[in-house]
Design a protein around this motif. Structure first.
Motif, short mmCIF file in Angstrom:
data_model
loop_
_atom_site.label_atom_id
_atom_site.label_comp_id
_atom_site.label_asym_id
_atom_site.label_seq_id
_atom_site.Cartn_x
_atom_site.Cartn_y
_atom_site.Cartn_z
N GLY A 284 0.83 -1.21 0.00
CA GLY A 284 0.00 0.00 0.00
C GLY A 284 0.85 1.25 0.00
N ARG A 285 0.65 2.09 1.01
CA ARG A 285 1.44 3.31 1.17
C ARG A 285 2.49 3.17 2.26
N GLY A 286 2.89 1.95 2.52
CA GLY A 286 3.94 1.69 3.49
C GLY A 286 5.17 1.13 2.81
N VAL A 287 6.36 1.49 3.33
CA VAL A 287 7.62 1.04 2.73
C VAL A 287 8.64 0.79 3.85
N GLY A 330 3.78 8.62 -1.83
CA GLY A 330 3.31 7.26 -1.56
C GLY A 330 2.63 6.60 -2.73
N ASP A 331 2.76 7.19 -3.92
CA ASP A 331 2.13 6.60 -5.10
C ASP A 331 2.73 5.22 -5.38
N ALA A 332 1.91 4.31 -5.87
CA ALA A 332 2.35 2.93 -6.09
C ALA A 332 3.53 2.84 -7.05
N THR A 333 3.55 3.67 -8.08
CA THR A 333 4.65 3.60 -9.04
C THR A 333 5.97 4.02 -8.41
#
Length: 409
Positions: A284-287, A330-333
């Motif tokens: 998602g928006r976590g890394v 936080g965009d997926a790309t």
């Protein structure tokens, strides 16, 4: 309950978390760093008296962030690396002059490095440090992440577009994001400390493999050295119960007399060793960055340097996205590009350090012969030493701008 809005929330205010905040600060994003343990607390593991060996790529990153002069003033250069196997005939060495660099790396005490990083963080007006506070809950949607930061009896809600887990190998935020991890307990403890050698260290770093485990000895300021002695837990118990004089004699017997007779033992400490590897870097928006993504054995002194390349790569991906007008860190790309970029480097270092532990930890005769041949070949086969040096200096593969010494802005 009030909700504070940020672009990026970084869980973890250790050396990697702060480095990421400083790397992202010039991009104009509003950033929060949430750290559970106060900087000055005795239990703060990121800023203790242990030493960190900074690779060439880490040096360049700090140069790009404008921090290197202050770090260099408190660092000791590594100009030679000597690797040997106790009781065997093979040995290997790497020389900075041969690699056409001033130094293969630099050794700095964590406490000193932490002071430089924290001073820079205080000067970053778009970064808020929330400490002591612990993230207790994570809620994700397609467009944002909301975290609960608990501090004593107070709970703050923080909403962001990107949540970064930089909270260590036992990352709680990684678990809240639903990312599992593989853990391997090496059944070893690292006994660490510093001492005075009988001869000048001449900026040589030593890696000495013994039947008990590897001994790393690194040059530091005032012509002292730091050591990392890997032992079985029971053996670690035994040596830590010894007097300074008895401990010094045991270490001397294991390492030998390449640095003369040891004396003036400093404070000793220990910590358990394990390998950890997250099943994914992104959800998602976590890394994940640093030890939350990968925790390594200290045998090759690569853990912090690998984490700092995570920092540089993630910052590069976010900077490119913002420059293209996307405006969403936080965009997926953005996160998929980061994960793809880091996969090979992380996999290489995990296999390399784990392989060293298993190869040099084995007492099988066939593997001992392989070690001898390998170390002789390392010095004799053309190109092998240079390739190995580039990997240990963090200069192999496609490097992000910060790792090349290029500021993002």
């Amino acid at each position: 309950m009030r909700t504070d809005e940020y672009d990026i929330v970084i869980a973890g205010g250790g050396m990697i978390g702060i480095s990421l905040a400083l790397a992202l600060a010039p991009l104009g994003q509003r950033i929060a760093v949430v750290e559970a343990i106060e900087r000055s607390a005795p239990l703060q593991p990121s800023f203790d008296d242990r030493s960190t060996a900074l690779s060439r790529s880490s040096q360049r990153t700090f140069e790009a962030l404008g921090l290197w002069p202050a770090i260099r003033a408190a660092s000791t250069a590594i100009r030679h690396i000597h690797v040997s196997d106790r009781g065997r005939f093979g040995f290997s060495h790497i020389d900075a002059a041969e690699q056409n660099v001033e130094a293969l790396g630099y050794v700095v005490i964590n406490r000193v490095l932490g002071t430089v990083l924290n001073d820079a963080l205080l000067a970053a007006d778009n970064v808020d440090v929330i400490c002591p506070a612990r993230i207790s809950r994570v809620q994700t949607t397609e467009r944002s992440v909301t975290v609960s930061a608990d501090s004593n009896d107070d709970v703050r809600q923080l909403q962001c577009r990107l949540l970064v887990a930089a909270d260590g190998a036992n990352s709680g935020v990684r678990e809240m994001l639903g990312i599992g991890a593989q853990h391997v307990d090496y059944g070893q403890h690292a006994v660490i400390g510093n001492l005075q050698p009988g001869q000048p260290h001449n900026n040589i770093a030593y890696e000495r493999f013994t039947n008990d485990g590897p001994i790393a000895i690194l040059p530091t300021a005032d012509d002292r050295v730091t050591f990392v002695w890997t032992l079985q837990p029971e053996r670690a118990d035994n040596v830590l119960s010894l007097s300074d004089e008895e401990f010094t004699e045991q270490l001397q017997q294991a390492f030998g007399f390449r640095l003369g007779r040891f004396s003036k033992m400093g404070k000793r400490a220990r910590y358990p060793l394990s390998l950890s590897k997250a099943n994914s870097l992104v959800v998602g928006r976590g890394v994940l960055v640093g030890n939350a993504a990968h925790g390594l054995h200290p045998v090759a002194a690569q853990g912090f340097n690998l984490g700092l390349r995570d920092v540089a790569s993630l910052a590069d991906c976010i900077a490119d996205a913002l420059a293209d007008g996307a405006g969403d860190p936080g965009d997926a790309t953005v996160l998929e590009r980061y994960a793809e970029w880091r996969r090979a480097d992380q996999k290489k270092l995990v296999h390399f350090t784990d392989g060293l532990v298993r190869l040099f930890g084995s007492r099988r005769r066939s593997l001992r012969l392989l070690r001898d041949v390998g170390m002789l070949g390392f010095d004799l086969v053309p190109g092998v030493r240079r390739l190995f040096a580039r990997h240990t200096m963090g200069l192999a593969g496609e490097l992000p701008r910060l790792s090349r010494g290029v500021p993002l802005k």
